[in-house]
Design a protein around this motif. Structure first.
Motif, PDB file in Angstrom:
ATOM      1  N   ASP A  37      18.498   6.541  60.611  1.00  0.00           N
ATOM      2  CA  ASP A  37      17.060   6.264  60.564  1.00  0.00           C
ATOM      3  C   ASP A  37      16.384   7.357  59.742  1.00  0.00           C
ATOM      4  N   SER A  48      14.044  -2.505  54.037  1.00  0.00           N
ATOM      5  CA  SER A  48      14.364  -3.534  55.039  1.00  0.00           C
ATOM      6  C   SER A  48      15.190  -2.987  56.188  1.00  0.00           C
ATOM      7  N   THR A  49      15.864  -1.837  55.942  1.00  0.00           N
ATOM      8  CA  THR A  49      16.661  -1.237  57.013  1.00  0.00           C
ATOM      9  C   THR A  49      15.937  -0.066  57.686  1.00  0.00           C
ATOM     10  N   GLY A  50      14.636   0.056  57.420  1.00  0.00           N
ATOM     11  CA  GLY A  50      13.833   1.012  58.170  1.00  0.00           C
ATOM     12  C   GLY A  50      13.409   2.267  57.441  1.00  0.00           C
ATOM     13  N   ARG A  55      11.228   4.811  55.592  1.00  0.00           N
ATOM     14  CA  ARG A  55       9.783   4.924  55.563  1.00  0.00           C
ATOM     15  C   ARG A  55       9.356   6.070  54.641  1.00  0.00           C
ATOM     16  N   ALA A 102      12.572   9.903  63.706  1.00  0.00           N
ATOM     17  CA  ALA A 102      13.685   9.476  62.854  1.00  0.00           C
ATOM     18  C   ALA A 102      14.810  10.488  62.979  1.00  0.00           C
ATOM     19  N   THR A 114      20.419   5.661  54.736  1.00  0.00           N
ATOM     20  CA  THR A 114      20.027   4.367  55.293  1.00  0.00           C
ATOM     21  C   THR A 114      21.201   3.392  55.287  1.00  0.00           C
ATOM     22  N   MET A 143       7.041   6.865  65.109  1.00  0.00           N
ATOM     23  CA  MET A 143       8.411   6.742  65.610  1.00  0.00           C
ATOM     24  C   MET A 143       9.251   7.907  65.087  1.00  0.00           C
TER      25      MET A 143
END
Length: 417
Positions: free
Chosen positions: A27, A62-64, A66, A3, A22, A1
């Motif tokens: 993202d 938890s909010t994406g 990575r 970002a 974040t 994905m």
């Protein structure tokens, strides 16, 4: 994905930026070549002392957010910020190896219209010099035409309730210097999502030199009060009372306080690429580097004045981190002080609520479980860092002999540096 943002380097510079991004709904992917750092983050733990808490990292995940070691992720973002460490090398100059490695990894995957930002402390000229060359050579794109390039000095005060990570970057003005006016505006658009105020510098060299000035300002002023501490001890003057009174002046004075050494991640720079040396910064470095030895000298003198020798003395060190209420030991003078005391034949132990294990010369240093009991047992207790959990009034009663290197104890309750 894909970002919006890649933060390259997940250490003391990169993690707070990733957290701020974040939190602002950006993202974000975090890239680091160290698998351990990525594994720790993925498990909800901080890979560096004194950085984010486990709860903060879990919120990021938890909010994406990575974390990854896959450089392919760098080719899928609109903005990339290099936050690689630049520690001092053997000659005292900043080691840019991690920055150049990060730039090469990014260059191989750089896409047109990407905004590339550098936040690592670097010598002036790095952004438009070595960094630009690596990015253009590796990507075959032109900075200022095909992609945006800018510098922004990292600005956080770890542990500060006002300017630390509690409010993130929002309360701290962000200085930006782009290669071109369009580069500056692209960087401003990104940082405008994270901070309340953006300050535009003329260019990357000016922005890089902001960091140089801010870091050197701190070290030079700490050196001044460290010299004053030595002089005031000889004069029988309480320097901390002098500072308390001086800081009531509403102009022309900013309070700094002495200590047993200077820690932290900001490295003073007294010369840049063979240019004329900054003699005042060089001298300040020499003064600050002498403070651990001075603290040990004061400790040995105190013991002698009370009929004891440093050889065989039981000495308890309190607070071994570089700042109060943090676990970060980067540059802390505690290790050098411990080594010097051991060389004098002292039996050294320590207490620090943020450090459960400490090794000096690859040997474990005994950790005191009961602070008051340890202070009562020690021939000398030395306060190196004032954590809020320390009851200094009670400690001054329990300790046989107390040397306060931070001026934190009540007047007359301890010997001050």
């Amino acid at each position: 994905m894909p970002a919006d943002l890649a933060v390259i380097g997940l250490g003391h510079h990169g993690l707070p930026l990733a957290q701020a991004a974040t939190t602002a709904g950006v993202d974000t992917v975090g890239y680091d070549t160290d698998p351990r750092a990525v594994t720790e983050l993925a498990a909800g733990r901080s890979p560096v002392d004194g950085s984010l808490t486990a709860a903060e990292i879990r919120r990021m995940l938890s909010t994406g957010f990575r974390p990854t070691t896959d450089p392919a992720e760098l080719g899928r973002v609109r903005t990339a910020v290099i936050c690689a460490p630049t520690p001092p090398g053997p000659d005292g100059a900043l080691d840019l190896t991690a920055v150049t490695d990060a730039a090469r990894a990014l260059a191989a995957r750089l896409r047109p219209h990407t905004t590339v930002l550098l936040e690592s402390p670097v010598p002036p000229g790095t952004t438009e010099g070595p960094l630009r060359d690596i990015l253009e050579t590796g990507s075959r794109l032109r900075a200022g035409r095909d992609f945006h390039l800018a510098y922004s000095p990292g600005r956080l005060d770890p542990g500060s309730r006002t300017h630390g990570r509690t409010r993130g970057l929002a309360a701290i003005p962000k200085v930006i210097g782009g290669l071109t006016p369009a580069c500056t505006e692209s960087a401003a658009a990104f940082y405008g999502r994270l901070t309340d105020k953006v300050v535009r510098a003329r260019g990357p060299r000016e922005a890089e030199t902001v960091k140089l000035l801010e870091t050197n300002f701190r070290h030079v002023n700490i050196a001044l009060v460290n010299e004053m501490a030595v002089l005031c001890h000889e004069l029988g003057v309480d320097l901390w009372d002098v500072i308390r009174c001086a800081e009531t002046k509403p102009f022309g004075f900013q309070a700094f306080r002495p200590g047993p050494g200077v820690g932290g991640h900001g490295v003073p720079v007294d010369t840049v690429d063979g240019h004329r040396p900054l003699r005042l910064v060089e001298l300040a470095g020499q003064i600050n580097e002498r403070m651990p030895a001075y603290a040990v000298q004061r400790a040995a003198t105190l013991l002698n004045e009370h009929g004891k020798s440093a050889r065989g003395a039981r000495i308890l060190l309190l607070g071994i981190t570089y700042k109060p209420d943090l676990a970060d030991r980067q540059g802390s003078p505690a290790e050098e002080i411990a080594r010097r005391l051991m060389d004098l034949g002292a039996a050294v132990s320590y207490h620090d609520p943020y450090t459960l294990d400490w090794r000096v010369r690859e040997r474990p240093v005994p950790r005191a479980d009961s602070l008051y009991e340890a202070a009562a047992h020690a021939d000398l207790t030395i306060l190196l860092q004032h954590h809020r959990t320390y009851d200094l009034q009670g400690l001054s009663v329990k300790a046989q002999l107390l040397l306060d290197t931070r001026g934190a104890t009540p007047m007359g309750a301890a010997h001050r540096l």
